[in-house]
Scaffold this motif. Sequence first.
Motif, PDB file in Angstrom:
ATOM      1  N   VAL A  59       7.108  46.132  43.592  1.00 52.13           N
ATOM      2  CA  VAL A  59       7.210  44.792  44.170  1.00 52.13           C
ATOM      3  C   VAL A  59       8.679  44.400  44.272  1.00 52.13           C
ATOM      4  N   ILE A  60       9.039  43.801  45.394  1.00 47.63           N
ATOM      5  CA  ILE A  60      10.400  43.304  45.606  1.00 47.63           C
ATOM      6  C   ILE A  60      10.406  41.824  45.218  1.00 47.63           C
ATOM      7  N   PHE A  61      11.317  41.447  44.342  1.00 48.24           N
ATOM      8  CA  PHE A  61      11.505  40.050  43.948  1.00 48.24           C
ATOM      9  C   PHE A  61      12.914  39.656  44.336  1.00 48.24           C
ATOM     10  N   LYS A  62      13.061  38.560  45.033  1.00 50.19           N
ATOM     11  CA  LYS A  62      14.388  38.090  45.439  1.00 50.19           C
ATOM     12  C   LYS A  62      14.447  36.574  45.378  1.00 50.19           C
ATOM     13  N   GLU A  63      15.682  36.073  45.238  1.00 55.12           N
ATOM     14  CA  GLU A  63      15.985  34.655  45.359  1.00 55.12           C
ATOM     15  C   GLU A  63      17.117  34.531  46.362  1.00 55.12           C
ATOM     16  N   MET A  64      17.239  33.347  46.938  1.00 52.07           N
ATOM     17  CA  MET A  64      18.334  33.075  47.848  1.00 52.07           C
ATOM     18  C   MET A  64      19.202  31.995  47.207  1.00 52.07           C
ATOM     19  N   ALA A  65      20.508  32.135  47.337  1.00 48.51           N
ATOM     20  CA  ALA A  65      21.425  31.144  46.781  1.00 48.51           C
ATOM     21  C   ALA A  65      22.461  30.751  47.824  1.00 48.51           C
ATOM     22  N   LEU A  66      22.848  29.468  47.769  1.00 48.28           N
ATOM     23  CA  LEU A  66      23.956  28.962  48.570  1.00 48.28           C
ATOM     24  C   LEU A  66      25.060  28.570  47.603  1.00 48.28           C
ATOM     25  N   PHE A  67      26.259  29.077  47.844  1.00 54.22           N
ATOM     26  CA  PHE A  67      27.419  28.757  47.013  1.00 54.22           C
ATOM     27  C   PHE A  67      28.428  27.981  47.851  1.00 54.22           C
ATOM     28  N   ASN A  90      25.630  41.296  50.991  1.00 53.83           N
ATOM     29  CA  ASN A  90      25.705  40.972  52.414  1.00 53.83           C
ATOM     30  C   ASN A  90      25.790  39.462  52.641  1.00 53.83           C
ATOM     31  N   PRO A  91      26.861  38.851  52.180  1.00 56.11           N
ATOM     32  CA  PRO A  91      26.965  37.390  52.280  1.00 56.11           C
ATOM     33  C   PRO A  91      27.018  36.913  53.728  1.00 56.11           C
ATOM     34  N   ILE A  92      26.463  35.735  53.933  1.00 58.34           N
ATOM     35  CA  ILE A  92      26.501  35.091  55.239  1.00 58.34           C
ATOM     36  C   ILE A  92      27.238  33.766  55.056  1.00 58.34           C
ATOM     37  N   ILE A  93      28.228  33.526  55.902  1.00 50.74           N
ATOM     38  CA  ILE A  93      28.950  32.258  55.851  1.00 50.74           C
ATOM     39  C   ILE A  93      28.194  31.274  56.734  1.00 50.74           C
ATOM     40  N   LEU A  94      27.661  30.231  56.119  1.00 50.91           N
ATOM     41  CA  LEU A  94      26.885  29.236  56.854  1.00 50.91           C
ATOM     42  C   LEU A  94      27.743  28.080  57.349  1.00 50.91           C
ATOM     43  N   ASP A  95      28.841  27.819  56.640  1.00 47.08           N
ATOM     44  CA  ASP A  95      29.745  26.738  57.016  1.00 47.08           C
ATOM     45  C   ASP A  95      31.130  27.115  56.526  1.00 47.08           C
ATOM     46  N   GLU A  96      32.138  26.862  57.367  1.00 43.88           N
ATOM     47  CA  GLU A  96      33.496  27.222  56.966  1.00 43.88           C
ATOM     48  C   GLU A  96      34.492  26.231  57.541  1.00 43.88           C
ATOM     49  N   ALA A 122      33.902  26.807  52.078  1.00 44.04           N
ATOM     50  CA  ALA A 122      32.904  27.679  52.705  1.00 44.04           C
ATOM     51  C   ALA A 122      31.596  27.550  51.948  1.00 44.04           C
ATOM     52  N   VAL A 123      30.498  27.681  52.701  1.00 48.12           N
ATOM     53  CA  VAL A 123      29.172  27.779  52.098  1.00 48.12           C
ATOM     54  C   VAL A 123      28.706  29.203  52.367  1.00 48.12           C
ATOM     55  N   ILE A 124      28.447  29.925  51.276  1.00 51.71           N
ATOM     56  CA  ILE A 124      28.096  31.345  51.352  1.00 51.71           C
ATOM     57  C   ILE A 124      26.651  31.514  50.907  1.00 51.71           C
TER      58      ILE A 124
END
Length: 182
Positions: free
Chosen positions: A101-109, A129-135, A140-142
């Motif tokens: 089973v794959i268990f994951k969480e998502m975080a915004l920093f 594999n970070p994604i920049i949502l706001d810069e 920055a929000v990563i």
Amino acid sequence: MPKSKSAYSVPTKIEKPETYIFVVWVDNEAGVLARVVGLFSGRGYNIESLAVAEVDAIKNISRITIVTTGTPQVIDQIKLQLTKLVPVHKVAEFKREDKNVIFKEMALFKVVGKRNKIEKCLNACKRFNPIILDETKTSAVIQITALRREIDKMNKKLKPLGLISTSRTGAVAMTRGAKIFN
């Protein structure tokens, strides 16, 4: 983890508490989440994380993912009680260590600082594999997706680099390969 005061979570000499993930398919209607959560709180079971969303708009089904800790006896009791709730269609339960089973969480920093500190934060998150949502020039929000313990580590690692806020989901789970939850 703080010790629970619930009699249900007191381990015996034979059984040790372990972390389990419940995936519960329910009718997507008002009050269902409160009934599921009430089952836990009413018996003194702790919920470590909770994630819920509609997964089938046609059948009006939501999927609730609950992380909790307990002895095998307590976990069996929770599963039995969950299956008895009227809006519940199906319940699956897994140990956190289950390799199938794959268990994951998502975080915004949210990081605030000079460009070089933001770049260091991105490099620290590189394996997720970070994604920049706001810069902006100074922030920055990563977004990253990882295991709970990895997000905890990243949170500590990013603090000295300008991390000012963290927002995260609860765990979500999916079986590997073509197998589906029973």
